[in-house]
Design an enzyme around this catalytic site. Structure first.
Site, mmCIF file in Angstrom:
data_model
loop_
_atom_site.group_PDB
_atom_site.id
_atom_site.type_symbol
_atom_site.label_atom_id
_atom_site.label_comp_id
_atom_site.label_asym_id
_atom_site.label_seq_id
_atom_site.Cartn_x
_atom_site.Cartn_y
_atom_site.Cartn_z
ATOM 1 N N ASP A 107 -6.346 -5.113 7.018
ATOM 2 C CA ASP A 107 -7.239 -3.985 6.370
ATOM 3 C C ASP A 107 -8.544 -4.864 6.392
ATOM 4 O O ASP A 107 -9.559 -3.791 5.992
ATOM 5 C CB ASP A 107 -6.681 -3.639 4.973
ATOM 6 C CG ASP A 107 -6.118 -4.931 4.091
ATOM 7 O OD1 ASP A 107 -5.238 -5.687 4.291
ATOM 8 O OD2 ASP A 107 -6.871 -4.881 3.345
ATOM 9 N N ARG A 132 -11.679 1.219 -4.048
ATOM 10 C CA ARG A 132 -12.912 1.022 -4.759
ATOM 11 C C ARG A 132 -14.270 1.070 -4.106
ATOM 12 O O ARG A 132 -15.446 0.818 -4.416
ATOM 13 C CB ARG A 132 -13.203 -0.452 -5.797
ATOM 14 C CG ARG A 132 -13.195 -1.477 -4.554
ATOM 15 C CD ARG A 132 -13.176 -2.828 -5.082
ATOM 16 N NE ARG A 132 -12.626 -3.375 -4.024
ATOM 17 C CZ ARG A 132 -12.538 -4.974 -3.946
ATOM 18 N NH1 ARG A 132 -13.115 -5.679 -4.993
ATOM 19 N NH2 ARG A 132 -12.022 -5.657 -3.057
ATOM 20 N N ARG A 186 -23.205 -1.133 0.884
ATOM 21 C CA ARG A 186 -22.911 -1.840 2.190
ATOM 22 C C ARG A 186 -23.128 -1.020 3.346
ATOM 23 O O ARG A 186 -22.618 0.416 3.200
ATOM 24 C CB ARG A 186 -21.710 -2.679 2.088
ATOM 25 C CG ARG A 186 -20.738 -2.047 1.688
ATOM 26 C CD ARG A 186 -19.460 -2.899 1.809
ATOM 27 N NE ARG A 186 -18.085 -2.232 1.803
ATOM 28 C CZ ARG A 186 -16.893 -2.794 1.849
ATOM 29 N NH1 ARG A 186 -16.816 -4.085 1.942
ATOM 30 N NH2 ARG A 186 -15.834 -2.045 1.881
ATOM 31 N N ASP A 199 -15.476 -6.910 4.118
ATOM 32 C CA ASP A 199 -14.813 -7.402 2.939
ATOM 33 C C ASP A 199 -14.957 -8.901 2.728
ATOM 34 O O ASP A 199 -14.059 -9.680 2.664
ATOM 35 C CB ASP A 199 -13.360 -6.948 3.114
ATOM 36 C CG ASP A 199 -13.225 -5.412 2.900
ATOM 37 O OD1 ASP A 199 -14.336 -4.728 3.026
ATOM 38 O OD2 ASP A 199 -12.147 -4.854 2.818
ATOM 39 N N ASP A 239 -9.135 -0.477 -11.131
ATOM 40 C CA ASP A 239 -10.079 0.601 -11.978
ATOM 41 C C ASP A 239 -11.239 1.012 -11.128
ATOM 42 O O ASP A 239 -12.014 1.868 -11.486
ATOM 43 C CB ASP A 239 -11.020 -0.131 -13.019
ATOM 44 C CG ASP A 239 -11.523 -1.280 -12.773
ATOM 45 O OD1 ASP A 239 -11.393 -1.803 -11.305
ATOM 46 O OD2 ASP A 239 -12.327 -2.115 -13.643
HETATM 47 P P1 AMP Z 1 -9.480 -6.114 -0.915
HETATM 48 O O1 AMP Z 1 -9.096 -7.452 -1.341
HETATM 49 O O2 AMP Z 1 -10.927 -5.994 -0.625
HETATM 50 O O3 AMP Z 1 -9.302 -6.245 0.845
HETATM 51 O O4 AMP Z 1 -8.887 -5.099 -1.191
HETATM 52 C C1 AMP Z 1 -7.588 -4.861 -1.031
HETATM 53 C C2 AMP Z 1 -6.975 -3.347 -1.623
HETATM 54 O O5 AMP Z 1 -7.310 -3.517 -2.828
HETATM 55 C C3 AMP Z 1 -7.855 -2.372 -0.893
HETATM 56 O O6 AMP Z 1 -7.412 -1.059 -0.960
HETATM 57 C C4 AMP Z 1 -9.108 -2.048 -2.206
HETATM 58 O O7 AMP Z 1 -9.636 -0.844 -2.218
HETATM 59 C C5 AMP Z 1 -8.228 -2.200 -3.291
HETATM 60 N N1 AMP Z 1 -8.746 -2.874 -4.606
HETATM 61 C C6 AMP Z 1 -9.310 -3.908 -4.754
HETATM 62 N N2 AMP Z 1 -9.879 -3.933 -5.958
HETATM 63 C C7 AMP Z 1 -9.717 -2.761 -6.579
HETATM 64 C C8 AMP Z 1 -10.140 -2.343 -7.737
HETATM 65 N N3 AMP Z 1 -10.874 -3.133 -8.711
HETATM 66 N N4 AMP Z 1 -9.929 -1.120 -8.066
HETATM 67 C C9 AMP Z 1 -9.106 -0.328 -7.157
HETATM 68 N N5 AMP Z 1 -8.621 -0.859 -5.877
HETATM 69 C C10 AMP Z 1 -9.098 -2.146 -5.672
HETATM 70 MG MG MG Z 2 -10.374 -5.136 1.853
#
Ligand code: AMP
Ligand code: MG
Length: 500
Positions: free
Chosen positions: A258, A98, A182, A268, A130
């Protein structure tokens, strides 16, 4: 929605390098168009610092560019590939699901930054998601990341925030959508290396490491073993970063590999929060069921994450496995010691001590014990402590933080005895404490209040007011008690959701 983004005729001044690597490192993709972009925050100061060429653009233009409805003429948008250990389990393919990197910009001083949209639609790596963001988490990241910067913590920063005019569906129902712009010194993560290790693409790991060295650690290139030097410096930066979080009571919430940056910035912001009452076991994240990423576990977790990075760079350290191991193991051991050292130094400053004596850390630990036993607010317990330096009795506002202030008598005696030796050497203790212990942190209940006003009333004054206060966290400002004080029982936020 398929992208119908239009190319604007305005160039931001981008100078893109990541996209010059091979295509396996990223994927080209344009942001989605949104129905009604509206600019709700724009960080002019940061835009100036970045040397972004935005002169002559109206708020409507800025809303267009920072919602992804328009693209800067020199933008080459991509989503970056990465994998990651999430809560300890390896996921070989995550990537920007995203987030879309618009381009890189170089400041007048020659420092390079990545400009990224978060919440601007699906990419190759969106999996079931999404690709969008709800407005709430966008506001949280905007406020908390800028507050972290003002508190002196290395972090990604927030350049712009827009509402999109569309709703996103989350567990709790339909929510207004938002997009955050960001800015980071770079978006490479430990997970970026892990993505290629999972594919046994050792050549790609070498290319990534060379890129990271060129961009973030150029002095490592001159070392006898540049990869060891690179690894050591990543470890040093992370050990400093997480110690700083601890000093301020910050809980990242999702310290997956990640979400661990190669350049040592906080990245993040999801279900992150600052602790109110002091407790090592504090967890806010709704998804952290076992408390893996609880406040007091962050030092251990960063070591775990850095070991994952060592695993990826293993073959670069030396061709011989034993030699490689003998090179990186002492670095990890040293990082553990260094983290503890950084934490101790930081905590000693909080009680006004710069010159370390043998029993000093015990003094800090005894204080923390009292705070835990009496459920005292962490931030104010240190901020108001300085009130007592030139008094025989406790200051009223300090004493009111404790259920049983009389239990402080012995500790106060010890502390003041120790301060006498410190001030004998000319130290300005009050000044040190006030530069170290913030009066204002982005308290969760106040962040929540700003989000509620935006979501329910479509008003954004509270964000602005809050951010004005958070810009100067170390100086007490008139008529701002509501931002300084901990939540009342009704205001308490027990969990934060990353439902982005
Ligand atoms: P995060 O929780 O930000 O570290 O995200 C973990 C993974 O989930 C990353 O690969 C994000 O890009 C993906 N991700 C989180 N929310 C979404 C979303 N709404 N749509 C697509 N990918 C998402
Ligand atoms: Mg992340």
């Amino acid at each position: 929605m398929q992208s119908t983004t239009v190319n604007g005729n305005h160039s931001a001044g981008f100078d893109n390098t990541y996209i010059r690597l091979q295509e396996k490192f990223f994927h080209h993709c344009n942001p989605d168009k949104v129905p009604q972009p509206r600019l709700i925050c724009f960080n002019n100061e940061l835009a100036d610092h970045l040397n972004l060429r935005l002169q002559g653009l109206s708020d409507m233009d800025l809303a267009g560019y920072f919602s992804g409805n328009m693209l800067f003429a020199d933008s080459e948008p991509i989503a970056m590939a990465y994998a990651g250990h999430q809560f300890g389990s390896f996921v070989p393919q995550l990537g920007d699901g995203r987030a879309i990197l618009l381009g890189e910009i170089v400041t007048l001083k020659g420092k390079r930054y990545d400009i990224q949209l978060k919440g601007s639609g699906r990419t190759r790596w969106s999996r079931g998601g999404d690709g969008k963001s709800a407005l709430g988490p966008v506001i949280r990241e905007y406020i908390v990341s800028e507050a972290m910067h003002a508190l002196g913590v290395p972090t990604t920063r927030a350049l712009a925030m827009v509402t999109t005019g569309e709703e996103v569906l989350r567990q709790t129902g339909k929510l207004p959508g938002g997009i955050l712009t960001r800015v980071a010194s770079g978006y490479m993560r430990i997970g970026t290396f892990e993505y290629f290790l999972a594919r046994n693409d050792l050549e790609a790991i070498g290319q990534l490491a060379d890129y990271a060295i060129r961009r973030h650690y150029p002095e490592a290139a001159r070392d006898e073993n540049p990869y060891i030097s690179f690894f050591k410096q990543v470890c040093d930066r992370q050990a400093a970063l997480v110690a700083k979080w601890m000093q301020l009571g910050f809980i990242h919430g999702v310290m997956n590999t990640d979400n661990t940056s190669i350049c040592g910035e906080t990245i993040d912001y999801g279900p992150c929060a600052f602790m109110d009452e002091y407790d090592h076991n504090t967890v806010f994240s709704s998804i952290d069921i076992h408390g893996r990423y609880r406040y007091g576990n962050q030092g251990g977790i960063i070591l775990w994450n850095l070991s994952s990075l060592a695993h990826c760079l293993f073959h670069l350290f030396d061709e011989d496995e034993d030699t490689s191991r003998s090179l990186y193991t002492p670095i990890l051991e040293h990082t553990q010691v260094q983290f503890l050292h950084n934490w101790q130094q930081g905590m000693l400053k909080k009680v006004g001590l710069n010159k370390v004596e043998e029993k000093d850390i015990e003094l800090v630990e005894n204080y923390l014990d009292i705070l835990r036993e009496q459920n005292v607010d962490y931030t104010l317990a240190f901020r108001y402590l300085a009130d007592n330096i030139n008094r025989n009795t406790l200051s009223g506002r300090y004493s009111a933080l404790f259920k049983r202030p009389e239990e402080l008598d012995n500790w106060m005696l010890q502390w003041k005895k120790r301060l006498l030796r410190e001030s004998a050497s000319g130290a300005n203790i009050v000044s040190l404490m006030n530069r170290t212990n913030p009066a204002y942190i982005p308290r969760n209940h106040r962040v929540e209040k700003a989000i509620q006003q935006a979501e329910k009333e479509n008003r954004f004054e509270e964000i602005q007011r809050f951010m004005d206060v958070l810009k100067n966290p170390f100086s007490e400002q008139p008529d701002t008690a509501e931002y300084m004080l901990p939540p009342t029982t009704e205001e308490r936020v027990l969990q934060t959701f990353c439902g982005t």
